[in-house]
Scaffold this motif. Structure first.
Motif, PDB file in Angstrom:
ATOM      1  N   LEU A 147       0.254  -5.224   4.039  1.00 27.14           N
ATOM      2  CA  LEU A 147      -0.052  -6.091   2.750  1.00 27.14           C
ATOM      3  C   LEU A 147       1.008  -7.008   2.510  1.00 27.14           C
ATOM      4  O   LEU A 147       1.963  -7.305   3.253  1.00 27.14           O
ATOM      5  N   ALA A 148       0.938  -7.658   1.220  1.00 26.86           N
ATOM      6  CA  ALA A 148       1.658  -8.770   1.176  1.00 26.86           C
ATOM      7  C   ALA A 148       2.738  -8.507   0.167  1.00 26.86           C
ATOM      8  O   ALA A 148       2.747  -8.037  -0.767  1.00 26.86           O
ATOM      9  N   PRO A 149       3.881  -9.721   0.412  1.00 28.54           N
ATOM     10  CA  PRO A 149       4.998  -9.761  -0.539  1.00 28.54           C
ATOM     11  C   PRO A 149       4.784 -10.679  -1.682  1.00 28.54           C
ATOM     12  O   PRO A 149       4.200 -11.471  -1.575  1.00 28.54           O
ATOM     13  N   TRP A 150       5.504 -10.354  -2.950  1.00 30.52           N
ATOM     14  CA  TRP A 150       6.037 -11.297  -3.946  1.00 30.52           C
ATOM     15  C   TRP A 150       7.129 -10.913  -4.630  1.00 30.52           C
ATOM     16  O   TRP A 150       7.490  -9.673  -4.388  1.00 30.52           O
ATOM     17  N   LEU A 171      -0.834   6.967  -2.052  1.00 27.91           N
ATOM     18  CA  LEU A 171      -1.169   8.149  -1.299  1.00 27.91           C
ATOM     19  C   LEU A 171      -2.036   8.935  -2.108  1.00 27.91           C
ATOM     20  O   LEU A 171      -3.087   9.719  -1.467  1.00 27.91           O
ATOM     21  N   ASP A 172      -1.848   9.161  -3.295  1.00 28.23           N
ATOM     22  CA  ASP A 172      -2.579   9.898  -4.079  1.00 28.23           C
ATOM     23  C   ASP A 172      -4.072   9.377  -4.071  1.00 28.23           C
ATOM     24  O   ASP A 172      -5.047  10.262  -3.986  1.00 28.23           O
ATOM     25  N   ALA A 173      -4.013   8.091  -4.349  1.00 25.40           N
ATOM     26  CA  ALA A 173      -5.413   7.581  -4.220  1.00 25.40           C
ATOM     27  C   ALA A 173      -6.198   7.704  -3.079  1.00 25.40           C
ATOM     28  O   ALA A 173      -7.529   7.977  -2.877  1.00 25.40           O
ATOM     29  N   LEU A 174      -5.625   7.583  -1.872  1.00 20.49           N
ATOM     30  CA  LEU A 174      -6.306   7.737  -0.692  1.00 20.49           C
ATOM     31  C   LEU A 174      -6.615   9.221  -0.256  1.00 20.49           C
ATOM     32  O   LEU A 174      -7.760   9.383   0.031  1.00 20.49           O
ATOM     33  N   LYS A 175      -6.011  10.205  -0.907  1.00 21.48           N
ATOM     34  CA  LYS A 175      -6.280  11.643  -0.849  1.00 21.48           C
ATOM     35  C   LYS A 175      -7.661  11.740  -1.951  1.00 21.48           C
ATOM     36  O   LYS A 175      -8.543  12.392  -1.150  1.00 21.48           O
ATOM     37  N   GLN A 176      -7.840  11.128  -2.947  1.00 19.89           N
ATOM     38  CA  GLN A 176      -8.652  11.420  -3.814  1.00 19.89           C
ATOM     39  C   GLN A 176     -10.017  10.669  -3.243  1.00 19.89           C
ATOM     40  O   GLN A 176     -11.094  11.046  -3.201  1.00 19.89           O
ATOM     41  N   ALA A 197      -0.500  -9.905 -12.096  1.00 21.60           N
ATOM     42  CA  ALA A 197      -1.501  -9.546 -13.045  1.00 21.60           C
ATOM     43  C   ALA A 197      -2.819  -9.099 -12.794  1.00 21.60           C
ATOM     44  O   ALA A 197      -3.655  -8.695 -13.414  1.00 21.60           O
ATOM     45  N   LEU A 198      -3.167  -9.669 -11.464  1.00 19.84           N
ATOM     46  CA  LEU A 198      -4.570  -9.294 -10.915  1.00 19.84           C
ATOM     47  C   LEU A 198      -4.434  -7.971 -10.455  1.00 19.84           C
ATOM     48  O   LEU A 198      -5.627  -7.126 -10.932  1.00 19.84           O
ATOM     49  N   ALA A 199      -3.537  -7.469  -9.613  1.00 28.39           N
ATOM     50  CA  ALA A 199      -3.613  -5.926  -8.944  1.00 28.39           C
ATOM     51  C   ALA A 199      -3.324  -4.907  -9.941  1.00 28.39           C
ATOM     52  O   ALA A 199      -3.802  -3.824  -9.869  1.00 28.39           O
ATOM     53  N   GLY A 200      -2.404  -5.139 -10.699  1.00 28.33           N
ATOM     54  CA  GLY A 200      -1.824  -4.193 -11.474  1.00 28.33           C
ATOM     55  C   GLY A 200      -2.851  -3.226 -12.501  1.00 28.33           C
ATOM     56  O   GLY A 200      -2.685  -1.993 -12.454  1.00 28.33           O
ATOM     57  N   PRO A 201      -3.684  -3.862 -13.175  1.00 29.13           N
ATOM     58  CA  PRO A 201      -4.706  -3.154 -14.142  1.00 29.13           C
ATOM     59  C   PRO A 201      -5.608  -2.470 -13.116  1.00 29.13           C
ATOM     60  O   PRO A 201      -6.050  -1.433 -13.602  1.00 29.13           O
ATOM     61  N   ILE A 202      -5.988  -2.854 -12.153  1.00 26.95           N
ATOM     62  CA  ILE A 202      -6.551  -2.109 -11.222  1.00 26.95           C
ATOM     63  C   ILE A 202      -6.216  -0.921 -10.717  1.00 26.95           C
ATOM     64  O   ILE A 202      -6.723   0.315 -10.646  1.00 26.95           O
ATOM     65  N   ALA A 203      -4.902  -1.030 -10.262  1.00 26.02           N
ATOM     66  CA  ALA A 203      -4.322   0.102  -9.672  1.00 26.02           C
ATOM     67  C   ALA A 203      -4.175   1.355 -10.907  1.00 26.02           C
ATOM     68  O   ALA A 203      -4.240   2.579 -10.416  1.00 26.02           O
ATOM     69  N   ALA A 215     -11.037   4.127  -3.826  1.00 29.09           N
ATOM     70  CA  ALA A 215     -10.768   2.989  -2.895  1.00 29.09           C
ATOM     71  C   ALA A 215     -10.076   1.875  -3.537  1.00 29.09           C
ATOM     72  O   ALA A 215      -9.329   1.032  -2.801  1.00 29.09           O
ATOM     73  N   HIS A 216     -10.494   1.465  -4.451  1.00 28.53           N
ATOM     74  CA  HIS A 216     -10.087   0.173  -5.183  1.00 28.53           C
ATOM     75  C   HIS A 216      -8.514   0.320  -5.573  1.00 28.53           C
ATOM     76  O   HIS A 216      -7.881  -0.389  -5.462  1.00 28.53           O
ATOM     77  N   ARG A 217      -8.414   1.347  -6.047  1.00 30.73           N
ATOM     78  CA  ARG A 217      -6.898   1.810  -6.524  1.00 30.73           C
ATOM     79  C   ARG A 217      -6.124   1.832  -5.384  1.00 30.73           C
ATOM     80  O   ARG A 217      -5.043   1.646  -5.546  1.00 30.73           O
ATOM     81  N   ALA A 218      -6.435   2.566  -4.434  1.00 29.10           N
ATOM     82  CA  ALA A 218      -5.665   2.629  -3.208  1.00 29.10           C
ATOM     83  C   ALA A 218      -5.359   1.196  -2.698  1.00 29.10           C
ATOM     84  O   ALA A 218      -4.061   1.018  -2.440  1.00 29.10           O
ATOM     85  N   ARG A 219      -6.423   0.306  -2.609  1.00 30.92           N
ATOM     86  CA  ARG A 219      -5.976  -1.110  -2.033  1.00 30.92           C
ATOM     87  C   ARG A 219      -4.955  -1.860  -3.167  1.00 30.92           C
ATOM     88  O   ARG A 219      -3.991  -2.411  -2.718  1.00 30.92           O
ATOM     89  N   ALA A 220      -5.192  -1.497  -4.391  1.00 27.24           N
ATOM     90  CA  ALA A 220      -4.193  -2.245  -5.215  1.00 27.24           C
ATOM     91  C   ALA A 220      -2.920  -1.498  -5.221  1.00 27.24           C
ATOM     92  O   ALA A 220      -1.853  -2.188  -5.214  1.00 27.24           O
TER      93      ALA A 220
END
Length: 448
Positions: free
Chosen positions: A12-15, A135-140, A91-97, A105-110
């Motif tokens: 995934l990507a840097p910033w 890792l926790d989201a992937l397990k869920q 701003a886009l990914a933080g709230p979903i995480a 699956a969405h939280r894992a990607r975020a």
């Protein structure tokens, strides 16, 4: 042929990661409070997966509209992150995480996106925390073991790095330095580490800088207490420690607290006739500190310091600390990982699966590939007279390797690799991290 950036880091990507992650603060994005989960199209899902493997360009061409509002938002975050637009991506990914109502699956990607962003920015404590959440989201979500392994490896490496101080820039007054090609075609230059002169390979494909154990001792690196692992060409775990240089000087750049992967000397000895050893590698975390950097085939590295002001199209993206260039082969788009540590370009099995007709006709054979900690055998075909179009220029390769089947336990992390056999066809090539462009100079022999 050296520790791979894609082996150790997520896809995934840097910033420039903000303290929002560390303090658990959510920034409002444009996603509804509890949007319904709607099946998304196969093309859109594939484009998101391809973006994780470096091909952000395909996602941009497809567009980000999806029936699932959260996935649309994550697609926008992926594009923003790959363009180094930090505020938009966070701003886009933080709230979903942090949204407990979002599907795992969405939280894992975020969380994966946030973990990788923090790692690439050098905020290893934040990266470790986000990787733990990933890792926790992937397990869920009952994700398969290989996906959980990616998160676990990143978490372990980030935790190890977080026990040391963060890299920081003390000064930058760009100065051109001489480079030279070694016996396998890699570009080397002289740096100064803790006051000691050190020759190092310049490698845009390395997600971290690397030294051998004996070199770390000679340079007086501080070895952190915790250990980590990276993957070899055969995906075997290679033990490594983390060393920190108090001061690092190169091309007019002075850095403090530069982290290195420290490998046993044998891990950096490659099976080349007459012997071949790499003592040190300068990787992406150092090179990215130069806003604009020109590599000249004649033997100079020229930091230019400021971005160009012209309107060249953006053709450079960054995913998992790896640089990707928008290219085409026979009118087929391909995002190629720019790796100055690789003498030869090739296309991976991931590209072959999407475009099987490229393997039609050429005979296939087994090829042995060596790397840190081991070797693997892969099945390859040769594409003759391959013409790559990139950065408004053309490069012709008498043969371009296409991997049709990977070795055991090896998984293609991207679609192709752009190496020295292409770059050396031009007088120079330039990276501009502000303008997000990869530029090529005149072709060798062009008198115009």
């Amino acid at each position: 042929m050296r520790p791979s950036s894609t082996a150790s880091l997520p896809r995934l990507a840097p910033w420039a990661f903000s303290l929002l992650l560390a303090h658990g603060v959510c920034v409002a994005g444009d996603v509804p409070a509890n949007p319904p989960v709607v099946p998304i199209s196969h093309a859109f899902e594939q484009a998101l997966d391809d973006a994780d493997a470096g091909d952000v360009f395909a996602l941009e061409r497809l567009g980000t509209a999806s029936a699932d509002a959260r996935m649309t938002t994550l697609a926008k975050a992926r594009i923003a992150a790959a363009r180094l637009r930090a505020d938009d991506a966070v701003a886009l990914a933080g709230p979903i995480a942090r949204d407990d109502a979002a599907p795992p699956a969405h939280r894992a990607r975020a969380w994966a996106l946030l973990a990788d962003a923090a790692f690439t920015a050098g905020d290893y404590a934040a990266a470790a925390s986000a990787a733990d959440h990933w890792l926790d989201a992937l397990k869920q979500n009952h994700a398969p073991p290989d996906e959980r392994d990616d998160a676990q490896r990143l978490a372990a490496l980030a935790h190890a790095l977080s026990t040391g101080p963060r890299q920081r820039t003390e000064s930058l007054t760009p100065v051109a330095v001489a480079t030279r090609r070694d016996k396998v075609g890699l570009s080397r230059a002289d740096a100064t580490v803790n006051g000691h002169a050190q020759e190092a390979v310049l490698d845009t494909g390395a997600g971290l800088s690397v030294v051998s154990q004996s070199t770390a001792t000679r340079l007086g690196l501080r070895i952190l207490d915790t250990a980590a692992t990276i993957d070899s060409a055969s995906r075997d775990a290679v033990p490594t420690r983390i060393g920190v240089a108090d001061r690092f000087d190169f091309a007019g750049l002075t850095l403090r607290d530069v982290a290195f992967l420290v490998l046993d000397d044998a891990q950096l000895e490659l099976p080349v006739p007459g012997g071949y050893t790499i003592d040190a590698i300068i990787g992406f975390p150092v090179l990215r500190q130069f806003k604009r950097l020109r590599f000249e085939r004649s033997g100079s590295l020229v930091p230019e310091g400021a971005a160009r002001s012209d309107d060249r199209p953006e053709n450079l993206r960054i995913v998992s600390s790896a640089l990707y260039v928008d290219a085409r082969l026979r009118d087929v788009p391909v995002a190629m990982h720019l790796d100055t540590g690789a003498p030869r370009s090739f296309l991976t099995s991931r590209f072959a699966e999407r475009h099987p007709h490229f393997a039609d006709g050429p005979p296939q054979r087994d090829e042995r590939m060596a790397g840190a900690g081991g070797a693997t055998t892969r099945r390859v075909a040769r594409i003759g007279n391959a013409v790559l179009e990139l950065a408004g220029k053309r490069a012709t390769l008498p043969e371009l390797t296409l991997v049709t089947k990977d070795g055991d336990e090896v998984q293609a992390q991207n679609f192709g690799l752009l190496g020295g056999d292409v770059l050396n066809q031009f007088e120079d090539w330039t990276l501009d991290f502000d303008a997000m462009t990869f530029e090529l100079g005149k072709p060798i022999g062009d008198k115009r």
